[in-house]
Scaffold this active site. Sequence first.
Site, PDB file in Angstrom:
ATOM      1  N   ASN A   7      54.139  45.148  36.213  1.00 15.04           N
ATOM      2  CA  ASN A   7      53.791  43.726  36.097  1.00 15.04           C
ATOM      3  C   ASN A   7      54.116  43.297  34.664  1.00 15.04           C
ATOM      4  O   ASN A   7      53.394  43.633  33.727  1.00 15.04           O
ATOM      5  CB  ASN A   7      52.303  43.543  36.404  1.00 15.04           C
ATOM      6  CG  ASN A   7      51.906  42.083  36.451  1.00 15.04           C
ATOM      7  OD1 ASN A   7      52.691  41.189  36.117  1.00 15.04           O
ATOM      8  ND2 ASN A   7      50.672  41.824  36.841  1.00 15.04           N
ATOM      9  N   ARG A  88      56.301  42.837  39.989  1.00 16.38           N
ATOM     10  CA  ARG A  88      55.535  41.699  40.487  1.00 16.38           C
ATOM     11  C   ARG A  88      56.174  40.393  39.991  1.00 16.38           C
ATOM     12  O   ARG A  88      56.441  40.245  38.803  1.00 16.38           O
ATOM     13  CB  ARG A  88      54.109  41.774  39.969  1.00 16.38           C
ATOM     14  CG  ARG A  88      53.288  40.638  40.450  1.00 16.38           C
ATOM     15  CD  ARG A  88      51.910  40.670  39.876  1.00 16.38           C
ATOM     16  NE  ARG A  88      51.144  39.595  40.476  1.00 16.38           N
ATOM     17  CZ  ARG A  88      49.935  39.264  40.082  1.00 16.38           C
ATOM     18  NH1 ARG A  88      49.359  39.901  39.129  1.00 16.38           N
ATOM     19  NH2 ARG A  88      49.313  38.285  40.678  1.00 16.38           N
ATOM     20  N   HIS A 177      48.471  34.848  44.782  1.00 17.33           N
ATOM     21  CA  HIS A 177      47.635  36.028  45.092  1.00 17.33           C
ATOM     22  C   HIS A 177      48.012  36.649  46.441  1.00 17.33           C
ATOM     23  O   HIS A 177      47.199  37.351  47.061  1.00 17.33           O
ATOM     24  CB  HIS A 177      46.134  35.683  45.171  1.00 17.33           C
ATOM     25  CG  HIS A 177      45.536  35.165  43.903  1.00 17.33           C
ATOM     26  ND1 HIS A 177      44.593  34.166  43.894  1.00 17.33           N
ATOM     27  CD2 HIS A 177      45.724  35.505  42.613  1.00 17.33           C
ATOM     28  CE1 HIS A 177      44.231  33.911  42.654  1.00 17.33           C
ATOM     29  NE2 HIS A 177      44.923  34.712  41.848  1.00 17.33           N
ATOM     30  N   HIS A 203      39.876  35.739  47.472  1.00 13.10           N
ATOM     31  CA  HIS A 203      40.247  36.407  46.215  1.00 13.10           C
ATOM     32  C   HIS A 203      39.659  35.557  45.095  1.00 13.10           C
ATOM     33  O   HIS A 203      40.200  34.519  44.736  1.00 13.10           O
ATOM     34  CB  HIS A 203      41.774  36.495  46.095  1.00 13.10           C
ATOM     35  CG  HIS A 203      42.243  37.089  44.789  1.00 13.10           C
ATOM     36  ND1 HIS A 203      42.851  38.321  44.693  1.00 13.10           N
ATOM     37  CD2 HIS A 203      42.179  36.618  43.523  1.00 13.10           C
ATOM     38  CE1 HIS A 203      43.135  38.578  43.440  1.00 13.10           C
ATOM     39  NE2 HIS A 203      42.751  37.550  42.696  1.00 13.10           N
ATOM     40  N   GLY A 205      38.639  35.572  41.417  1.00 12.48           N
ATOM     41  CA  GLY A 205      38.639  36.159  40.079  1.00 12.48           C
ATOM     42  C   GLY A 205      38.630  35.012  39.097  1.00 12.48           C
ATOM     43  O   GLY A 205      38.069  33.952  39.389  1.00 12.48           O
ATOM     44  N   ASN A 206      39.258  35.222  37.956  1.00  9.03           N
ATOM     45  CA  ASN A 206      39.377  34.110  37.018  1.00  9.03           C
ATOM     46  C   ASN A 206      40.193  32.994  37.688  1.00  9.03           C
ATOM     47  O   ASN A 206      39.822  31.835  37.673  1.00  9.03           O
ATOM     48  CB  ASN A 206      40.028  34.631  35.738  1.00  9.03           C
ATOM     49  CG  ASN A 206      39.898  33.640  34.631  1.00  9.03           C
ATOM     50  OD1 ASN A 206      38.970  32.845  34.601  1.00  9.03           O
ATOM     51  ND2 ASN A 206      40.859  33.647  33.740  1.00  9.03           N
ATOM     52  N   GLY A 207      41.330  33.382  38.307  1.00  8.01           N
ATOM     53  CA  GLY A 207      42.014  32.505  39.252  1.00  8.01           C
ATOM     54  C   GLY A 207      41.427  32.808  40.620  1.00  8.01           C
ATOM     55  O   GLY A 207      40.984  33.940  40.853  1.00  8.01           O
ATOM     56  N   ARG A 236      40.293  26.340  35.749  1.00  5.00           N
ATOM     57  CA  ARG A 236      41.115  25.377  36.500  1.00  5.00           C
ATOM     58  C   ARG A 236      40.219  24.524  37.381  1.00  5.00           C
ATOM     59  O   ARG A 236      39.241  25.023  37.946  1.00  5.00           O
ATOM     60  CB  ARG A 236      42.125  26.100  37.397  1.00  5.00           C
ATOM     61  CG  ARG A 236      43.180  26.878  36.635  1.00  5.00           C
ATOM     62  CD  ARG A 236      44.231  27.402  37.612  1.00  5.00           C
ATOM     63  NE  ARG A 236      45.111  28.337  36.977  1.00  5.00           N
ATOM     64  CZ  ARG A 236      45.326  29.598  37.400  1.00  5.00           C
ATOM     65  NH1 ARG A 236      44.702  30.053  38.481  1.00  5.00           N
ATOM     66  NH2 ARG A 236      46.164  30.371  36.759  1.00  5.00           N
ATOM     67  N   ASP A 278      33.832  32.466  32.257  1.00  5.75           N
ATOM     68  CA  ASP A 278      33.508  33.784  32.813  1.00  5.75           C
ATOM     69  C   ASP A 278      32.199  33.711  33.595  1.00  5.75           C
ATOM     70  O   ASP A 278      31.164  33.299  33.048  1.00  5.75           O
ATOM     71  CB  ASP A 278      33.393  34.793  31.658  1.00  5.75           C
ATOM     72  CG  ASP A 278      33.352  36.216  32.157  1.00  5.75           C
ATOM     73  OD1 ASP A 278      32.510  36.530  33.028  1.00  5.75           O
ATOM     74  OD2 ASP A 278      34.159  37.027  31.681  1.00  5.75           O
ATOM     75  N   ARG A 280      30.152  35.862  34.386  1.00  9.37           N
ATOM     76  CA  ARG A 280      29.031  36.622  33.805  1.00  9.37           C
ATOM     77  C   ARG A 280      28.232  35.739  32.840  1.00  9.37           C
ATOM     78  O   ARG A 280      27.006  35.768  32.823  1.00  9.37           O
ATOM     79  CB  ARG A 280      29.551  37.851  33.043  1.00  9.37           C
ATOM     80  CG  ARG A 280      29.972  38.967  33.964  1.00  9.37           C
ATOM     81  CD  ARG A 280      30.793  39.984  33.244  1.00  9.37           C
ATOM     82  NE  ARG A 280      32.119  39.448  32.957  1.00  9.37           N
ATOM     83  CZ  ARG A 280      33.192  40.202  32.738  1.00  9.37           C
ATOM     84  NH1 ARG A 280      33.088  41.503  32.764  1.00  9.37           N
ATOM     85  NH2 ARG A 280      34.366  39.649  32.492  1.00  9.37           N
ATOM     86  N   GLY A 328      34.524  38.213  43.200  1.00  5.08           N
ATOM     87  CA  GLY A 328      34.269  38.632  44.583  1.00  5.08           C
ATOM     88  C   GLY A 328      33.754  40.060  44.678  1.00  5.08           C
ATOM     89  O   GLY A 328      32.915  40.375  45.532  1.00  5.08           O
ATOM     90  N   ASN A 330      32.263  41.700  42.067  1.00  7.46           N
ATOM     91  CA  ASN A 330      31.161  41.986  41.135  1.00  7.46           C
ATOM     92  C   ASN A 330      29.968  41.054  41.174  1.00  7.46           C
ATOM     93  O   ASN A 330      28.864  41.460  40.808  1.00  7.46           O
ATOM     94  CB  ASN A 330      31.695  41.972  39.698  1.00  7.46           C
ATOM     95  CG  ASN A 330      32.539  43.182  39.394  1.00  7.46           C
ATOM     96  OD1 ASN A 330      32.038  44.292  39.341  1.00  7.46           O
ATOM     97  ND2 ASN A 330      33.832  42.963  39.233  1.00  7.46           N
ATOM     98  N   GLU A 379      46.568  45.351  44.067  1.00  9.46           N
ATOM     99  CA  GLU A 379      47.907  44.758  44.145  1.00  9.46           C
ATOM    100  C   GLU A 379      48.987  45.759  43.746  1.00  9.46           C
ATOM    101  O   GLU A 379      50.082  45.757  44.301  1.00  9.46           O
ATOM    102  CB  GLU A 379      47.961  43.514  43.244  1.00  9.46           C
ATOM    103  CG  GLU A 379      47.146  42.364  43.824  1.00  9.46           C
ATOM    104  CD  GLU A 379      46.717  41.338  42.801  1.00  9.46           C
ATOM    105  OE1 GLU A 379      45.835  41.657  41.978  1.00  9.46           O
ATOM    106  OE2 GLU A 379      47.251  40.215  42.827  1.00  9.46           O
TER     107      GLU A 379
HETATM  108  P1  AMP Z   1      40.016  38.844  37.743  1.00  9.21           P
HETATM  109  O1  AMP Z   1      40.787  37.599  37.418  1.00  9.21           O
HETATM  110  O2  AMP Z   1      40.094  39.244  39.171  1.00  9.21           O
HETATM  111  O3  AMP Z   1      40.292  39.969  36.789  1.00  9.21           O
HETATM  112  O4  AMP Z   1      38.477  38.467  37.523  1.00  9.21           O
HETATM  113  C1  AMP Z   1      37.943  38.263  36.241  1.00  9.21           C
HETATM  114  C2  AMP Z   1      36.638  37.534  36.355  1.00  9.21           C
HETATM  115  O5  AMP Z   1      35.715  38.303  37.140  1.00  9.21           O
HETATM  116  C3  AMP Z   1      35.919  37.342  35.038  1.00  9.21           C
HETATM  117  O6  AMP Z   1      36.391  36.214  34.344  1.00  9.21           O
HETATM  118  C4  AMP Z   1      34.487  37.157  35.478  1.00  9.21           C
HETATM  119  O7  AMP Z   1      34.273  35.785  35.773  1.00  9.21           O
HETATM  120  C5  AMP Z   1      34.391  37.939  36.773  1.00  9.21           C
HETATM  121  N1  AMP Z   1      33.559  39.165  36.641  1.00  9.21           N
HETATM  122  C6  AMP Z   1      33.955  40.367  36.213  1.00  9.21           C
HETATM  123  N2  AMP Z   1      32.924  41.242  36.193  1.00  9.21           N
HETATM  124  C7  AMP Z   1      31.834  40.554  36.622  1.00  9.21           C
HETATM  125  C8  AMP Z   1      30.442  40.877  36.837  1.00  9.21           C
HETATM  126  N3  AMP Z   1      29.973  42.102  36.601  1.00  9.21           N
HETATM  127  N4  AMP Z   1      29.632  39.894  37.285  1.00  9.21           N
HETATM  128  C9  AMP Z   1      30.099  38.655  37.541  1.00  9.21           C
HETATM  129  N5  AMP Z   1      31.401  38.302  37.362  1.00  9.21           N
HETATM  130  C10 AMP Z   1      32.246  39.213  36.906  1.00  9.21           C
END
Ligand code: AMP
Length: 392
Positions: A7, A88, A177, A203, A205-207, A236, A278, A280, A328, A330, A379
Amino acid sequence: MKILSVNAGSSSLKFQMYEMPEEQVLISGVFERIGIDGSFYTIKYNEEKIKKEIELKNHKEAFNILIKELKDYGVVENLNDIKGVGHRVVQGGSYFDKTVVVDDEVIAKIDELSSLAPLHNPAAITGIKASQEVMPSALQTVVFDTAFHQTMAEETYLYALPREWAEKYKIRRYGAHGTSHKYVSARANEILGRVNTKLITCHIGNGASISAVKDGKCINTSMGLTPNAGLIMGSRCGDIDATIVPYIMNTLKLKPSEIDTILNKESGLLGISGISSDSRDIEDGINKGNEDCILAQKMYVRRIVDYIAKYYVELGGCDAIVFTAGVGENSISTRREVLDGLEVLGVIVDEEANNVREKETKITKEESKIPAYIIPTDEELMIARDTYNLCI
Ligand code: AMP
């Protein structure tokens, strides 16, 4: 057979080497700050992680060091051991509905699509060319984030805009994704023990994006021409009234690049909470009673529930809901709140089972009308699988 999954970003290069078809990860790592001061790389091998600082002028130098490390670690004896390299690529437009072997025409098309993914496609080409130079005997393949969504029907992928824009300017829904949605939906089918299924894959995550997958094929997805559409994400905005854009540009005298930055980097959870993108940090804020974080999370969850409900209707039911990616996998509270929001569909969360992170788990009770699962995405493995299949 040794397959490398790659990637490439504009200044980074992530890699994972697999023994296939066993799907065993042999070594992985990332080169960072390529072409920038302070470049370094980290390698993970046998649970051990090493970091080395070294000048990396370009991606070719990074690949050369990678090969040297692979030999030093005894992962390969010589270059010819690496049979395939899968790259990728974020945007494959309407050209690519599957993983393909790289040739000049493929590179030209990825380049042509750079206007739709200006940060990502050019970086991928840099990575592909460097890899071709350093590993000429390996089969080079490209795995597109958009390919899985190419099965959407015209009435789903078109926007209700002047009809010729789709043809002339390539304006349509492509999604993103796709590699992750494909991986987790295939795994969900394995868990369910059948292929004729109606799945909703989240999916997050951040995105973040959600897909409706029928019989293994994507029929709808929440991201659009770009990853800005659909869900509320870290920074976003997701779906908004399009007319907000010219209105605020006029009011604040913003340039296109400035509004683009606001919609992609200063909105979403960050824009509403004023604290962080984030989840968290949002959870921390909620625990401290921060009203802005509470509001941001309510909006975030509402949008996910809305999309799941929409796809439930479009699929004509649902055999499983899948959660994956950073949030998703965590965020226990986000999953619980989403599933609680689906109570009207007969979804019943299992609080105890849901109290887990990054582990494949069924998180609904037996009596739930729709089961929900956490399925950690992979991925890199999907890229390696596709590349291996083109090598044999
Ligand atoms: P990704 O883009 O799939 O790498 O997801 C990253 C995002 O996952 C981070 O910006 C967090 O918002 C979220 N994340 C990661 N670890 C945790 C956790 N333990 N609890 C809640 N959100 C988390």
